[in-house]
Design a protein around this motif. Structure first.
Motif, PDB file in Angstrom:
ATOM      1  N   GLU A 140       0.820  -1.219   0.000  1.00 38.60           N
ATOM      2  CA  GLU A 140       0.000   0.000   0.000  1.00 38.60           C
ATOM      3  C   GLU A 140       0.853   1.268   0.000  1.00 38.60           C
ATOM      4  N   LEU A 141       1.927   1.273   0.770  1.00 41.00           N
ATOM      5  CA  LEU A 141       2.788   2.449   0.838  1.00 41.00           C
ATOM      6  C   LEU A 141       3.399   2.756  -0.523  1.00 41.00           C
ATOM      7  N   ILE A 142       3.898   1.743  -1.203  1.00 38.06           N
ATOM      8  CA  ILE A 142       4.466   1.926  -2.546  1.00 38.06           C
ATOM      9  C   ILE A 142       3.393   2.412  -3.505  1.00 38.06           C
ATOM     10  N   TRP A 143       2.177   1.889  -3.364  1.00 37.09           N
ATOM     11  CA  TRP A 143       1.069   2.275  -4.244  1.00 37.09           C
ATOM     12  C   TRP A 143       0.766   3.766  -4.095  1.00 37.09           C
ATOM     13  N   PHE A 144       0.665   4.236  -2.846  1.00 33.32           N
ATOM     14  CA  PHE A 144       0.360   5.647  -2.615  1.00 33.32           C
ATOM     15  C   PHE A 144       1.451   6.550  -3.182  1.00 33.32           C
ATOM     16  N   ARG A 145       2.716   6.182  -2.995  1.00 35.27           N
ATOM     17  CA  ARG A 145       3.808   6.993  -3.531  1.00 35.27           C
ATOM     18  C   ARG A 145       3.788   7.007  -5.060  1.00 35.27           C
ATOM     19  N   SER A 146       3.435   5.871  -5.627  1.00 35.42           N
ATOM     20  CA  SER A 146       3.417   5.774  -7.087  1.00 35.42           C
ATOM     21  C   SER A 146       2.307   6.630  -7.689  1.00 35.42           C
ATOM     22  N   VAL A 147       1.080   6.515  -7.156  1.00 37.66           N
ATOM     23  CA  VAL A 147      -0.031   7.277  -7.729  1.00 37.66           C
ATOM     24  C   VAL A 147       0.112   8.770  -7.445  1.00 37.66           C
ATOM     25  N   ALA A 148       0.768   9.120  -6.318  1.00 36.93           N
ATOM     26  CA  ALA A 148       0.951  10.531  -5.987  1.00 36.93           C
ATOM     27  C   ALA A 148       1.879  11.227  -6.966  1.00 36.93           C
ATOM     28  N   SER A 149       2.759  10.472  -7.609  1.00 43.37           N
ATOM     29  CA  SER A 149       3.703  11.049  -8.564  1.00 43.37           C
ATOM     30  C   SER A 149       3.189  10.999 -10.001  1.00 43.37           C
ATOM     31  N   ASN A 150       1.953  10.502 -10.183  1.00 40.85           N
ATOM     32  CA  ASN A 150       1.386  10.351 -11.527  1.00 40.85           C
ATOM     33  C   ASN A 150       0.244  11.352 -11.723  1.00 40.85           C
ATOM     34  N   LYS A 151       0.396  12.267 -12.678  1.00 43.71           N
ATOM     35  CA  LYS A 151      -0.613  13.304 -12.898  1.00 43.71           C
ATOM     36  C   LYS A 151      -1.955  12.712 -13.310  1.00 43.71           C
TER      37      LYS A 151
END
Length: 281
Positions: free
Chosen positions: A246-257
Motif C-alpha cells: 500500500e505504501l508503494i502504491w500511494f507513492r506511485s499514484v501521488a507522482s502520476n498526474k
C-alpha cells in the motif's frame, strides 16, 4: 619563457586528503626574494585557494617598486575570473581592479607540469603546506558557501523534525523527504492523500457522522477503499494493492498526474453525492 627575465610571481593552490594549501612566491633573476604559503580551512576548494593566492600575489606586487611584473598562473578558471570586472566573486573583482589600476602588472596562464621551474616549485610548496599540520589561515567565507551551509543545516533540521512528528504521518508516508519545491497538489488531492475528506472514517473521528460505515457495507471508510473497491463507484476503480504494498502504491499514484486527476474527479463525485454513500444517523 626564460627564467632570467624580470620579476615573476608564481601562484598555485592544492588540495590533498590532508587539507588545502595556497602559495605564491616572487622570483627575481635567479633568486626567490619572497614567498607566502598557508594552509586553509578544509572546506575551501582548489579554485578558492588558487584565487586567494592570486589576490595576495597582486597585493604584494603593488607594494614593490613600480617595474614590469609578470604573474604566472596554471589555473585557467582563476585567470578568467580575474579578467571579469563584473564577476560575482568579490576576490576576483578585487584582483581585476588591481590589474586595471596597475598597468605594469601582467597575468599569464601557463600549462602545469610541463617543465616550468617556477611553476613546479609553486606546486610543490602548495602541496607541502596542504599536507602540513600547521594552523589554518582564517579566511572570510564566500556568501555562496555560507548560503549552501545554512541551507544544508536548515534542511537537515527540517528533515529530523519531519521524521519525529506525531502528526501528518499519512503525508509523511508519501513524501518522506522534505523539499523546498512545492508538490502542487490540488485541494482534492490533499483530501485524498491525507484522508481528511468526505470519508466516513474521518467524519466519524470528528463526530461529523454517527458511524464509520457507509452504504456499501464496508466498515473501512478510507480513501483507498473508495478508489479501489467501493461497489457504488466502480467507474473510478484502480487496481487494489496488496496490504504490504500500500505504501508503494500511494507513492506511485501521488507522482502520476493522470492518477491525481482521477482522484480529483473522485472527490468531486463524493462531495456532490454524499447522501448516496453516507448512512444517515
Amino acid at each position: 619563457m626564460g627564467n632570467n627575465i624580470g620579476t615573476r610571481i608564481y601562484t598555485d593552490g592544492s588540495q590533498t586528503e590532508k587539507g588545502v594549501g595556497a602559495t605564491f612566491y616572487v622570483w627575481s633573476g635567479q633568486n626567490i626574494i619572497y614567498r607566502w604559503l598557508a594552509k586553509l580551512q578544509d572546506y575551501k576548494t582548489v579554485f578558492q585557494a588558487e584565487l586567494l593566492a592570486l589576490k595576495l600575489a597582486t597585493d604584494h606586487a603593488t607594494s614593490l617598486p613600480h617595474q614590469p611584473i609578470t604573474i604566472l598562473v596554471d589555473n585557467q578558471a582563476s585567470v578568467i575570473a580575474a579578467a571579469n570586472p563584473r564577476s560575482k566573486n568579490t576576490t576576483a573583482r578585487e584582483i581585476c581592479k588591481s590589474f586595471i589600476t596597475n598597468n605594469y602588472m601582467r597575468i599569464f596562464w601557463i600549462k602545469a607540469h610541463v617543465g616550468y621551474e617556477g611553476n613546479e616549485e609553486a606546486d610543490r610548496l602548495a602541496k607541502e603546506v596542504a599536507e602540513s599540520d600547521g594552523d589554518r589561515l582564517s579566511v572570510k567565507a564566500q556568501i555562496s558557501f555560507l548560503e549552501l551551509t545554512f541551507k544544508k543545516k536548515m534542511m537537515e533540521d527540517w528533515q529530523l523534525d519531519w521524521e519525529d512528528e506525531d502528526t501528518g504521518r499519512s503525508t509523511f508516508n508519501i513524501l518522506p523527504r522534505v523539499l523546498t519545491q512545492p508538490c502542487y497538489w490540488k485541494r482534492e488531492e490533499i483530501l485524498f492523500f491525507t484522508g481528511h475528506g468526505p470519508f466516513p472514517l474521518y467524519l466519524k473521528r470528528f463526530n461529523l457522522a454517527s458511524t464509520a460505515n457507509f452504504k456499501s457495507g464496508n466498515t473501512n471508510g478510507t480513501p483507498l477503499h473508495y478508489a479501489t473497491e467501493c461497489i457504488l463507484i466502480a467507474s473510478f476503480h484502480m487496481t487494489k494493492p496488496a496490504q504490504q504494498h500500500e505504501l508503494i502504491w500511494f507513492r506511485s499514484v501521488a507522482s502520476n498526474k493522470g492518477f491525481r486527476l482521477k482522484f480529483q474527479r473522485l472527490l468531486y463525485h463524493l462531495n456532490d453525492f454524499q447522501e448516496l454513500f453516507r448512512i444517515n444517523p
